[in-house]
Design a protein around this motif. Structure first.
Motif, PDB file in Angstrom:
ATOM      1  N   PHE A  46       0.798  -1.208   0.000  1.00  0.00           N
ATOM      2  CA  PHE A  46       0.000   0.000   0.000  1.00  0.00           C
ATOM      3  C   PHE A  46       0.840   1.272   0.000  1.00  0.00           C
ATOM      4  N   LYS A  47       2.143   1.134  -0.265  1.00  0.00           N
ATOM      5  CA  LYS A  47       3.036   2.277  -0.449  1.00  0.00           C
ATOM      6  C   LYS A  47       3.142   3.152   0.798  1.00  0.00           C
ATOM      7  N   LYS A  48       3.057   2.535   1.974  1.00  0.00           N
ATOM      8  CA  LYS A  48       3.277   3.278   3.203  1.00  0.00           C
ATOM      9  C   LYS A  48       4.732   3.136   3.616  1.00  0.00           C
ATOM     10  N   GLU A  49       5.118   3.820   4.677  1.00  0.00           N
ATOM     11  CA  GLU A  49       6.534   3.848   5.069  1.00  0.00           C
ATOM     12  C   GLU A  49       6.996   2.482   5.564  1.00  0.00           C
ATOM     13  N   PRO A  50       8.035   1.903   4.945  1.00  0.00           N
ATOM     14  CA  PRO A  50       8.541   0.596   5.368  1.00  0.00           C
ATOM     15  C   PRO A  50       9.564   0.746   6.484  1.00  0.00           C
ATOM     16  N   PRO A  51       9.919  -0.360   7.147  1.00  0.00           N
ATOM     17  CA  PRO A  51      10.896  -0.289   8.236  1.00  0.00           C
ATOM     18  C   PRO A  51      12.332  -0.341   7.737  1.00  0.00           C
ATOM     19  N   ILE A  52      12.566   0.048   6.491  1.00  0.00           N
ATOM     20  CA  ILE A  52      13.935   0.181   6.005  1.00  0.00           C
ATOM     21  C   ILE A  52      14.042   1.530   5.318  1.00  0.00           C
ATOM     22  N   ARG A  53      15.254   2.029   5.221  1.00  0.00           N
ATOM     23  CA  ARG A  53      15.475   3.368   4.694  1.00  0.00           C
ATOM     24  C   ARG A  53      16.387   3.299   3.474  1.00  0.00           C
ATOM     25  N   PRO A  54      15.843   3.106   2.292  1.00  0.00           N
ATOM     26  CA  PRO A  54      16.688   3.046   1.097  1.00  0.00           C
ATOM     27  C   PRO A  54      17.495   4.328   0.926  1.00  0.00           C
ATOM     28  N   HIS A  55      18.711   4.179   0.389  1.00  0.00           N
ATOM     29  CA  HIS A  55      19.590   5.324   0.174  1.00  0.00           C
ATOM     30  C   HIS A  55      19.405   5.795  -1.259  1.00  0.00           C
ATOM     31  N   LYS A  56      18.950   7.037  -1.405  1.00  0.00           N
ATOM     32  CA  LYS A  56      18.711   7.581  -2.736  1.00  0.00           C
ATOM     33  C   LYS A  56      19.761   8.609  -3.082  1.00  0.00           C
ATOM     34  N   GLY A  57      19.923   8.823  -4.398  1.00  0.00           N
ATOM     35  CA  GLY A  57      20.854   9.836  -4.860  1.00  0.00           C
ATOM     36  C   GLY A  57      20.334  11.227  -4.547  1.00  0.00           C
ATOM     37  N   GLY A  58      21.192  12.218  -4.736  1.00  0.00           N
ATOM     38  CA  GLY A  58      20.751  13.583  -4.507  1.00  0.00           C
ATOM     39  C   GLY A  58      21.850  14.471  -3.987  1.00  0.00           C
ATOM     40  N   SER A  59      22.838  13.878  -3.294  1.00  0.00           N
ATOM     41  CA  SER A  59      23.927  14.679  -2.736  1.00  0.00           C
ATOM     42  C   SER A  59      25.183  14.601  -3.594  1.00  0.00           C
ATOM     43  N   ARG A  60      25.096  13.929  -4.725  1.00  0.00           N
ATOM     44  CA  ARG A  60      26.236  13.769  -5.608  1.00  0.00           C
ATOM     45  C   ARG A  60      26.008  14.544  -6.906  1.00  0.00           C
ATOM     46  N   PRO A  61      27.032  14.631  -7.795  1.00  0.00           N
ATOM     47  CA  PRO A  61      26.850  15.329  -9.063  1.00  0.00           C
ATOM     48  C   PRO A  61      25.706  14.727  -9.868  1.00  0.00           C
ATOM     49  N   THR A  62      25.113  15.557 -10.734  1.00  0.00           N
ATOM     50  CA  THR A  62      23.942  15.110 -11.480  1.00  0.00           C
ATOM     51  C   THR A  62      24.291  14.279 -12.705  1.00  0.00           C
ATOM     52  N   VAL A  63      25.542  14.214 -13.092  1.00  0.00           N
ATOM     53  CA  VAL A  63      25.925  13.396 -14.240  1.00  0.00           C
ATOM     54  C   VAL A  63      25.592  11.941 -13.946  1.00  0.00           C
TER      55      VAL A  63
END
Length: 228
Positions: A46-63
């Protein structure tokens, strides 16, 4: 009730209808979280918050579009994720060209991956060592990457869990349970002990024969849609 959730929960209940007597010693893992494996399945669906925290991009260069890359498992909670498996399964979303495991900045294993690939098991000749912390890194360009640290649990704790899993599998085989039911039972065991990466590895460990389980695995991608 959502048919997918009902069928998935039914499989879990059938696989665990008779629980084996496992080790009486407590298993110290990570700080307890309120979610059970069943609620995690519900949340993934149901797309609610899971008990794990995936690491997403965003703090690195955009290339190379790092914002499109999500490291699902091992994930990145507030503390280093502990895993039982000494040959963990790596799960990610997004286009990368290789994954690497490092120990103290030294490469332990490198695996090129295809554009459409999003899972890979650690396959080096030597397994990872209990108690040691490693870095999992995904490369989306030759010199651009994202990374997550994880730790293989201490040997004494790992041996206890191994014995529990052997007892669980032995009993379920005696009850003529199929590999899918056994994998689901092990996944529930791992989740109850907050070992989310190992629970996911079990979910991927069998050839899924039902549409419901195919959809459940597909819904893991929804973890990357959850803001940190």
């Amino acid at each position: 009730m959502n048919k997918l959730l009902f069928n998935t929960l039914s499989l879990s209940v059938i696989a665990l209808s008779t629980a084996p007597v496992l080790s009486n010693q407590p298993i110290p893992t990570q700080p307890k979280q309120p979610q059970s494996f069943i609620s995690w399945i519900s949340q993934a669906i149901f797309k609610k918050e899971p008990p794990i925290r995936p690491h997403k991009g965003g703090s690195r260069p955009t290339v190379g579009n790092p914002n499109d890359i999500c490291m699902i498992s091992p994930d990145e909670p507030k503390t280093t994720r502990v895993v039982w498996s000494d040959r963990p399964l790596f799960i990610w979303q997004g286009q990368v060209n290789k994954i690497v495991v490092l120990k103290n900045t030294r490469k332990k294993w490198t695996q090129p991956v295809t554009e459409t690939q999003n899972i890979s098991t650690y396959t080096a000749d030597e397994p990872l060592q209990p108690g040691e912390t490693y870095e999992w890194r995904v490369f989306f360009e030759d010199s651009l990457s994202l990374s997550v640290n994880f730790q293989v649990m201490e040997a004494q704790q790992r041996d206890r869990i191994t014995a529990d899993l052997q007892n669980l599998e032995k009993q379920l085989k005696a009850e003529n349970k199929d590999p899918e039911a056994i994998a689901l039972a092990k996944a529930k065991y791992f989740a109850e002990n907050q070992l989310w990466s190992d629970a996911l590895q079990q979910a991927y460990s069998v050839q899924f024969r039902s549409d419901e389980l195919q959809k459940m695995i597909k819904n893991i991608d929804n973890l990357c849609n959850v803001p940190k």
